[in-house]
Design a protein around this motif. Structure first.
Motif, short mmCIF file in Angstrom:
data_model
loop_
_atom_site.label_atom_id
_atom_site.label_comp_id
_atom_site.label_asym_id
_atom_site.label_seq_id
_atom_site.Cartn_x
_atom_site.Cartn_y
_atom_site.Cartn_z
N LEU A 28 0.84 -1.21 0.00
CA LEU A 28 0.00 0.00 0.00
C LEU A 28 0.87 1.26 0.00
CD1 LEU A 28 -2.70 -1.11 2.62
CD2 LEU A 28 -3.02 -0.89 0.16
N GLU A 30 3.50 1.78 -1.49
CA GLU A 30 4.03 2.10 -2.82
C GLU A 30 3.17 3.12 -3.55
OE1 GLU A 30 4.78 -1.53 -4.98
OE2 GLU A 30 6.19 -2.23 -3.44
N GLN A 31 1.86 3.16 -3.20
CA GLN A 31 0.98 4.18 -3.80
C GLN A 31 1.50 5.59 -3.51
OE1 GLN A 31 -1.96 3.25 -5.50
NE2 GLN A 31 -1.09 1.20 -5.20
N HIS A 33 4.61 6.33 -3.32
CA HIS A 33 6.02 6.32 -3.76
C HIS A 33 6.95 6.13 -2.57
CE1 HIS A 33 4.63 7.49 -7.69
NE2 HIS A 33 4.04 8.55 -7.19
N THR A 158 -2.92 7.11 1.89
CA THR A 158 -3.50 6.46 0.72
C THR A 158 -4.45 5.40 1.25
OG1 THR A 158 -3.04 5.28 -1.31
CG2 THR A 158 -1.61 4.78 0.52
N GLN A 159 -5.31 4.89 0.38
CA GLN A 159 -6.29 3.86 0.76
C GLN A 159 -5.62 2.76 1.58
OE1 GLN A 159 -9.55 4.23 -0.69
NE2 GLN A 159 -10.10 2.81 0.93
#
Length: 696
Positions: A28, A30-31, A33, A158-159
Motif C-alpha cells: 500500500l 508504494e501508492q 512512492h 492512501t487507501q
C-alpha cells in the motif's frame, strides 16, 4: 565509490523492517512512492492537529478537535441494530457524550469504566443541541495523558493506510537515522541557523505548531536545501565532465563580425552585446562551452547566434545551426543568408529533402571546409555528414532536443562548443533546476523596430465582428493567423475543430484566401500550406498550435486565438509573438467563452498588461506549478519531495553556487566535506552523479 555507503544500509532496507509494516502494508505504501525507510523520512506531514489540553470543551471553537480530562458517566447501549452506543462524560465545566457505531459494549465497559477519569481527544461537534465526540482518537488513563502529543502531525495517506500506521512507521524510520558528517558549507549553516540533518529530520516529523511546518522553518528549509544541493551537485558534476574534455580555443578577429554589424540596420541592444561578449569569452578558452541563450520572442537571438558562428569561422573553424523542423531551418537560412553574404562566408542548408548529386556535392564541400556554416534539421546527424573542423553547434529550441542529442552533436567534432537557444522565457528557478549544467545568457531587451502588439479580449459571441475585422485587414493586404482551440479528448477532434473553422472562414472570406495546417497532416502538405502563407498567396492561416515555434511572416499583423482561456500563459505569449514582426501595427485577439474562471481571467489580464515574457513566465509558474509549465514527463525536472521550485528560487540559487564552489576546491569529492557530500548523493539517490565521480 563502488557502492552505497554502509551507514545508509538501514535506510535502504525493506519497509517490512519497520514497526507495524507487514508485506501487505508495504504494498500500500508504494501508492505514496514510499518503497524504503528513506522515502518515509522525506515524506513530511502536510498539516497538524492541535491537541493541547483544555479544561473544558467550552474553551474550544466547535466543531473542532479537543483534548480534555473527563469523568466517565452512564453507558447507554444501542437500542437497536445500527444505532449508536453512547457514553456520558463530564469535564470541569460541562457534560457531553461520546458516540460509538458498531460498538462492542464489553470492550467499552472495560476501556471506560463508569466513575473513573480518562483523558480523551477527538473532534467535538453539536448534534441536537448536545455536544458529542464521535469515535475519540485517543482515550487513555490520566497517568498516560502525556502520551497524547500536544500537536499531532498529519501525514499524506492512501487507501488502507491510517494516520496511526503512518505515524508509527515514520517513528521507526526516524530511529534508524544515523549521525552524518556535515555536507553543507559551515558558513551557510551558521548564516541560515540550520540544525544538523538528523535534528532537522526529527524536528520536521515532530512539529509543535503550524509555524514549524512552514517551508521557511529552519528544519524544513534545511531539508529542502539538501535535496536541491544534491541535485545541483549532479548538474555541476555533469558540467565539469563536459568541461574536463579539452576544447579548442576559437579566438575572434572581428574581421567578419564588423562587416555584418556595419551592414545591420540597427545597433545591437545592450543585452545582445553582453551575450555576444559572454559567448566570445567562452569560445576563446580551451574549456568547452555549454551555454543556454534565453531570449523572449523577438529579442534578437539570430544576430547573437550569427556572431558566435562568425567567431569560429574567423578562427578557421566551422559552425552548424540546427532547428527542430524543416520550416524553421529554412527560415534561419533565409534570415542568415543575406548577413552571411555581407561577411563574405559560405552558408548552406542541409535537410532530409537533399538527395543524390546535390546532397553529395554539399557533403564534399563540407568535408573540404568550403562550407563555413551549415544550417539544418537533425539530418546533420547522419552518419555520412563529416566536417573539416566543426567547432560550434547552435541548437534552436531546446525542448525538442534532449541531452543525448547534445552529446551526439558533440561527437561530430573533436570537441564542439554548444549554444542552445530557447524562445521560451523560463523563470530563474526552473532554469536553474533544468539547465543547471549550463551557463546562461539572457536577452531581456527588445531590439528597436519591434512594434508593440495590441492585445484585446473578446467573447466568442462576437465572432461575426472578428470575421469582419479580418475582411478589412485582407483588403489592406495584411495577413492573419487563426489558432483553433486545443481539444482535450483526442487528436482527431483537434483536426475537426480546425477543419470546421477553415470551412466557415473560407465561406465568409472567399476561396483561395484561407489556408489550413494541423498536426495530422503529412509533413509535405504542412510545408506547402505554410509556404503559401509565407509567400502571401493565402491571407489567413487556420492552425492548431503547430505555429507557436519560430515562423516568421512580417506581413501578418493579426493573431486570433480561439478559446484562449484553454491555453497556458507561456503558450499564448509565444503565439502572440508571431505578429508584430513587420512595420504594420499588430493586434492579438484572445477569444474566450463565458463564463470565465477567476484563474482564466487573471491569465488573460496578465497578457493584456505586459509583453515581458519573463514576467509572464513567473506568473505562469505561480499559477500552474513547475510540472505543468514544462510538462513534467519530458522536462528533466527533478521530483523533489520537500523542496518547492515555485517558492524557493533563492534557495536553489544558493545550492547551485555552493555546489559549484565545492567542486572547484574538491573536484573528486575526497575531502572530509566531499566525502559527506558523496553520502548525500547516495541518500538522495543521485546515481548519475556518483557515476560521474567514479568515471571522472
Amino acid at each position: 565509490m563502488s557502492g552505497r555507503p554502509e551507514i545508509l544500509f538501514p535506510l535502504f532496507a525493506d519497509l517490512t523492517k519497520l514497526d507495524g509494516v507487514g508485506p501487505k502494508t508495504a504494498t500500500l505504501f508504494e501508492q505514496l512512492h514510499i518503497e524504503k525507510p528513506k522515502d518515509l523520512l522525506l515524506t513530511l506531514p502536510g498539516s497538524g492537529i492541535d491537541r493541547a489540553r483544555k479544561a473544558s470543551i467550552r474553551d474550544a471553537i466547535l466543531p473542532g478537535t479537543v483534548t480534555v480530562e473527563v469523568e466517565i458517566g452512564m453507558h447507554v447501549p444501542a437500542r437497536q441494530k445500527g444505532r449508536p452506543y453512547h457514553v456520558h462524560v463530564r469535564d470541569a465545566q460541562t457534560e457531553f457524550r461520546l458516540v460509538f457505531f458498531h460498538a462492542r459494549g464489553d470492550y467499552l465497559q472495560k476501556q471506560l469504566p463508569t466513575g473513573q477519569r480518562r483523558v480523551i481527544s477527538g473532534k467535538v461537534e453539536m448534534f441536537d443541541n448536545m455536544a458529542q465526540m464521535v469515535h475519540p482518537d485517543h482515550m487513555v488513563p490520566v497517568s498516560d495523558g502525556d502520551s497524547i502529543p500536544e500537536f499531532e502531525p498529519v501525514y499524506p495517506l492512501t487507501q488502507g493506510i491510517s494516520q496511526k500506521v503512518m505515524y508509527r512507521a515514520a517513528r521507526a524510520a526516524l530511529a534508524m537515522v544515523p549521525e552524518f558528517d556535515e555536507w553543507i558549507d559551515p558558513s551557510q549553516i551558521k548564516q541560515a541557523k540550520w540544525p544538523a540533518f538528523r535534528d532537522a529530520i526529527h524536528g520536521a516529523h515532530a512539529p509543535t505548531s503550524l509555524k514549524d511546518m512552514a517551508p521557511t522553518a529552519p528544519v524544513r528549509e534545511r531539508l529542502a536545501y539538501d535535496e536541491m544541493f544534491a541535485h545541483q551537485l549532479t548538474l555541476s558534476l555533469a558540467r565539469a565532465s563536459v568541461r574536463a574534455k579539452p576544447g579548442i580555443a576559437s579566438v575572434a578577429t572581428g574581421k567578419l563580425q564588423s562587416k555584418v554589424l556595419a551592414a545591420f540596420p540597427y545597433t545591437p541592444t545592450g543585452a545582445q552585446t553582453r551575450a555576444i561578449a559572454e559567448i566570445a569569452d567562452d569560445l576563446g578558452t580551451k574549456t568547452r562551452m555549454n551555454r543556454l541563450l534565453q531570449g523572449d520572442v523577438g529579442s534578437g537571438k539570430t544576430l547573437v547566434a550569427l556572431m558566435a558562428l562568425l567567431t569560429v569561422v574567423e578562427a578557421g573553424g566551422q559552425g552548424v545551426l540546427m532547428a527542430p523542423t524543416e520550416i524553421l531551418a529554412r527560415q534561419h537560412m533565409e534570415s542568415l543568408e543575406p548577413l552571411a553574404e555581407d561577411a563574405g562566408i559560405v552558408i548552406a542548408l542541409l535537410t532530409g529533402r537533399d538527395k543524390g548529386a546535390e546532397r553529395r556535392a554539399k557533403l564534399e564541400a563540407l568535408a573540404a571546409g568550403d562550407i563555413h556554416v551549415l544550417v539544418g534539421t537533425h539530418a546533420v546527424f547522419q552518419k555520412d555528414v563529416f566536417f573539416k573542423d566543426l567547432r560550434l553547434a547552435v541548437v534552436d529550441e531546446q525542448h525538442r532536443f534532449g541531452v543525448s542529442q547534445r552529446m551526439e552533436l558533440g561527437a561530430k567534432g573533436t570537441s564542439v562548443d554548444v549554444l542552445v537557444m530557447t524562445a521560451t522565457p523560463i523563470p530563474r528557478s526552473l532554469a536553474l533546476a533544468q539547465y543547471g549544467d549550463m551557463d546562461v545568457s539572457v536577452l531581456d531587451e527588445k531590439p528597436p523596430g519591434r512594434k508593440p502588439v495590441t492585445t484585446a479580449t473578446v467573447s466568442t459571441n462576437r465572432m461575426d465582428e472578428v470575421v469582419g475585422k479580418l475582411r478589412n485587414a485582407i483588403d489592406e493586404r495584411r495577413q492573419a493567423y487563426w489558432v483553433c482551440p486545443l481539444v482535450e479528448e483526442s487528436e482527431v477532434s483537434d483536426k475537426t475543430a480546425a477543419e470546421e473553422r477553415f470551412k466557415r472562414l473560407r465561406a465568409a472570406l472567399g476561396d483561395g484566401v484561407v489556408g489550413l495546417v494541423h498536426g495530422q497532416m503529412p509533413p509535405a502538405d504542412k510545408d506547402a500550406a505554410m509556404a503559401k502563407f509565407v509567400s502571401g498567396e493565402t491571407k489567413v492561416l487556420v492552425a492548431t498550435t503547430v505555429i507557436e515555434v519560430g515562423v516568421n511572416v512580417p506581413n501578418a499583423t493579426i493573431m486570433v486565438i480561439e478559446r484562449a482561456e484553454g491555453f497556458g500563459l507561456a503558450q499564448l505569449h509565444q503565439l502572440r509573438g508571431r505578429v508584430g514582426r513587420g512595420d504594420g501595427a499588430s493586434t492579438c485577439l484572445l477569444m474566450f467563452q463565458d463564463p470565465l474562471s477567476e484563474t482564466a481571467k487573471r491569465r488573460l489580464n496578465i497578457l493584456r498588461e505586459t509583453e515581458d515574457g519573463f514576467r509572464i513566465s513567473e506568473e505562469d509558474l505561480e499559477m500552474r506549478g513547475a510540472g505543468d509549465l514544462i510538462g513534467t514527463a519530458q522536462s528533466g525536472l527533478p521530483r523533489f519531495r520537500i523542496a518547492n521550485l515555485e517558492t524557493q528560487t533563492a534557495l536553489m540559487a544558493v545550492a547551485q553556487s555552493d555546489a559549484r564552489a565545492l567542486l572547484t576546491t574538491d573536484p573528486s569529492l575526497t575531502s572530509p566535506r566531499g566525502q559527506a557530500a558523496r553520502v548525500l548523493l547516495w541518500l538522495m539517490e543521485q546515481e548519475r552523479a556518483i557515476r560521474l565521480i567514479s568515471v571522472g
